[in-house]
Design a protein around this motif. Sequence first.
Motif, PDB file in Angstrom:
ATOM      1  N   SER A   1      63.202  42.938  54.123  1.00 56.84           N
ATOM      2  CA  SER A   1      64.040  41.780  53.802  1.00 56.84           C
ATOM      3  C   SER A   1      65.231  41.689  54.747  1.00 56.84           C
ATOM      4  O   SER A   1      65.598  40.596  55.201  1.00 56.84           O
ATOM      5  N   ALA A   2      65.854  42.836  55.047  1.00 58.16           N
ATOM      6  CA  ALA A   2      66.982  42.837  55.980  1.00 58.16           C
ATOM      7  C   ALA A   2      66.526  42.378  57.363  1.00 58.16           C
ATOM      8  O   ALA A   2      67.216  41.608  58.043  1.00 58.16           O
ATOM      9  N   ALA A   3      65.345  42.814  57.796  1.00 58.50           N
ATOM     10  CA  ALA A   3      64.823  42.400  59.096  1.00 58.50           C
ATOM     11  C   ALA A   3      64.527  40.904  59.119  1.00 58.50           C
ATOM     12  O   ALA A   3      64.770  40.219  60.130  1.00 58.50           O
ATOM     13  N   LEU A   4      64.010  40.366  58.014  1.00 62.06           N
ATOM     14  CA  LEU A   4      63.722  38.935  57.935  1.00 62.06           C
ATOM     15  C   LEU A   4      65.009  38.119  58.044  1.00 62.06           C
ATOM     16  O   LEU A   4      65.043  37.088  58.736  1.00 62.06           O
ATOM     17  N   ARG A   5      66.052  38.545  57.403  1.00 61.39           N
ATOM     18  CA  ARG A   5      67.329  37.821  57.489  1.00 61.39           C
ATOM     19  C   ARG A   5      67.853  37.817  58.926  1.00 61.39           C
ATOM     20  O   ARG A   5      68.433  36.824  59.376  1.00 61.39           O
ATOM     21  N   ARG A   6      67.642  38.910  59.644  1.00 61.56           N
ATOM     22  CA  ARG A   6      68.060  38.938  61.053  1.00 61.56           C
ATOM     23  C   ARG A   6      67.217  37.982  61.887  1.00 61.56           C
ATOM     24  O   ARG A   6      67.737  37.309  62.794  1.00 61.56           O
ATOM     25  N   ARG A   7      65.918  37.874  61.584  1.00 60.75           N
ATOM     26  CA  ARG A   7      65.053  36.949  62.318  1.00 60.75           C
ATOM     27  C   ARG A   7      65.464  35.503  62.064  1.00 60.75           C
ATOM     28  O   ARG A   7      65.394  34.661  62.973  1.00 60.75           O
ATOM     29  N   ILE A   8      65.862  35.215  60.851  1.00 60.49           N
ATOM     30  CA  ILE A   8      66.333  33.858  60.540  1.00 60.49           C
ATOM     31  C   ILE A   8      67.553  33.517  61.387  1.00 60.49           C
ATOM     32  O   ILE A   8      67.644  32.438  61.978  1.00 60.49           O
ATOM     33  N   GLN A   9      68.513  34.444  61.450  1.00 61.19           N
ATOM     34  CA  GLN A   9      69.711  34.186  62.236  1.00 61.19           C
ATOM     35  C   GLN A   9      69.377  34.055  63.721  1.00 61.19           C
ATOM     36  O   GLN A   9      69.904  33.184  64.420  1.00 61.19           O
ATOM     37  N   ASP A  10      68.468  34.904  64.211  1.00 61.76           N
ATOM     38  CA  ASP A  10      68.069  34.818  65.612  1.00 61.76           C
ATOM     39  C   ASP A  10      67.423  33.464  65.912  1.00 61.76           C
ATOM     40  O   ASP A  10      67.638  32.885  66.993  1.00 61.76           O
ATOM     41  N   ALA A  11      66.630  32.957  64.983  1.00 58.67           N
ATOM     42  CA  ALA A  11      65.977  31.664  65.186  1.00 58.67           C
ATOM     43  C   ALA A  11      66.999  30.535  65.246  1.00 58.67           C
ATOM     44  O   ALA A  11      66.870  29.603  66.064  1.00 58.67           O
ATOM     45  N   VAL A  12      68.011  30.595  64.411  1.00 55.95           N
ATOM     46  CA  VAL A  12      69.064  29.571  64.450  1.00 55.95           C
ATOM     47  C   VAL A  12      69.857  29.682  65.748  1.00 55.95           C
ATOM     48  O   VAL A  12      70.189  28.665  66.383  1.00 55.95           O
TER      49      VAL A  12
END
Length: 573
Positions: free
Chosen positions: A554-565
Motif C-alpha cells: 500500500s505504501a508503494a502504491l501511494r508513492r506510484r500515485i504521487q510519481d504519476a501526478v
Amino acid sequence: MNPSTALARVLVDELARCGLVEAVVAPGSRSTPLALALVAHPGVRVHVRVDERSASFLALGLARASRRPVAVVCTSGTAAANFHPAVLEADESGVPLLVLTADRPPELRGTGANQTVDQIGLYGGAVRMFAEVGTPDPAPGMVAYWRSLACRAWASALGGHPGPVHLNVAFRDPLTPDQPTGDGPQWTAPLDGRAEGRPWTSRPGPRTESAPHVPADVERGVIVCGDGDYDPVPFLALAEITGWPLLAEPTSNARRSGAISTYRQLLAVPGFARAHAPELVVSVGRPNLSRQILAYLRRTERHVVVTTSSVGDPTASLPDDFSDPARTATDVVAAIAPPAGLNWERPASTEWSRSWARAEGLAREAVDGVLDAEETLTEPRLARDLASHVAAGSLLFAGSSMPIRDLDATMHARCGVRLVGNRGVSGIDGTVSTAIGAALAHQRAGEGHAYALLGDLALLHDQNGLIIGPGEPRPDLAIVVVNNDGGGIFSGLEQAGHPDFERVFGTPHGVSMERVAAVTDLPYTRVEWATDLPKALLGEGLRIVEVCTERAASAALRRRIQDAVDAAVTGTF
C-alpha cells in the motif's frame, strides 16, 4: 420523593425542555437516579453500553451527526475517567456533549470510601463549563437552581464555540425512588418547570449584520476548507464567482462540483507549488490533515481565517481558539462575503483558475489511471470507490490514520454524502462507537444508509462498541475494515526504516475481522476485487466488510500515485 430522585428528575426534565432527545448510559450504582430518570422520560431515547469509553464515543457520534447536545451518564470513580478521550475529542472538534458524572457526597470523599476519586474539574480546560451540582438538600430555591443550571449547561454546550460540558452530581442514599423504610428526608417542594414545557431560561436568537468583503483586486486567491461542522455553501459560492480554487478536506463536506480533488498530490509537486503561490488564502475549519496544505499556507502573503463557530452569526464574538496550525493568520473574521461588483450569474474565469483546472484534470487522470490498473481492491482504491458508490443521502464515517488520508488523496468531488470523523484529536479511541452513534442520529433524522471506513487497529481498539444489548437501538451501518495486520500509517513515515519497525510500529496482531464479527454475532463479508465492492455494501443492520491488504504494498502504491501526478503535471504550467 427522596432528594436524589428529585434532583435527577428535574435535571432530566429541564434538559429535555431545552432539546435533549438522546442519552447514553453506562450502568453503575451511584448514577442510578439519573439512569432511571432518563429511561422514564418519554422524550429521550436512551442507549445503554457496558463500556464507559464506548458509551462516551457513542454519545459523541450522536451529537456530531445531530448537531445537538447528547447526554452521557456514568457512575463514580474510574468510570468518569474513561470519558476523558471522548471529552478531549469533543473539545477539539467542537461537538456539544453533556457529561453527567455521578459522585459520592462530600462526607465520603477523602475517606477511602469505595469507588471514590476526586472528580472536581476532572477534565480540566477541555470543557466549556464545569459545575459541581452539589448534594440535593431540601432547601428553598433548589428547583430553580437545578433548572437554571441545566439551561446554562445546555447553552454552554451549544454556544459560540460548541463543546463538552461537565456536571458532577453527588447523590446520597437512597438512590432509587422507593424508600421501603420510610426513613430519610423527603422532597416535598413542587418540582414543576415553566408552563407549556418552556425551558427555565430562553436564549436570544443571533443578530444579523453584514459580513466583511474579501479584497476585490486579488486574482491569485485560494479557499481552503478544513475539517469542521459548518455550512460549506458560502465558500463554494465564493470559489465560483471569484475563480479561486477550493481545496477541501473530506470532512469539510465542501468537496463538491468544482473543488480541486487532487490538491494533495498537486501541492506535493515542488514546481507546481512554487508556481501557484497564493496572494490570499481564505480558510475555514481545521486545515490540518496534510503536510502539503500546511506548507502551502506558509507561502501566502495574507491569510484570512473564518471562524466556524460564528458561521451563521456574523456578529458573534470571535473565539480565541480559531484554527491556525501554520501560524500564518493575518485576519480573523466571523464571516466573509464575496468582493462587491462581481457577476453572480457567470462563474469567473481567469488564467489562475484555468491553470488550476488544467492541473486538476491531469492529476485526476493520473490518480485514476494508477488505481484502475488492476482489479485488486487496494487501500487507496477502496477509499475512492466507497466514496463514489454510496448513495446520495448516505453518511460516511472516516477513521483516523490512513482511511481519512486515502479519502483525501483519491476521493472525487461529489454531492450528497455527509462525511464525518473524529478529526479534533485524530485518535483511534472509540471510532466504532462514534460511527454507530453518528449512524443512529443520521437515521433517526430520516436520512439514508451509513458506512464507516476504519483500519483494523481502530476496530480492535473499540471492539466493545460492537456489543449492543437486546432491545437497544441498532443502526443500519456497514463497517468497512482495512485489515493490513497492524499500523499502516507508519509504513509511509520515517519510522519505516528502523530495525525494530515491525514490532514497535507495525504491531501485527494476526486477528481476522471474521473472528471479531463472530464474537459479536454480526454479518461478515470479505472482499478482494473492486468489482465486488458494490454488492458487499448491500444489506441492512450492523455488519462488517473486510478488505485485506499488505502495508508495504500500500505504501508503494501511494508513492506510484504521487510519481504519476508528478509526471503528468511537471512542465505543463
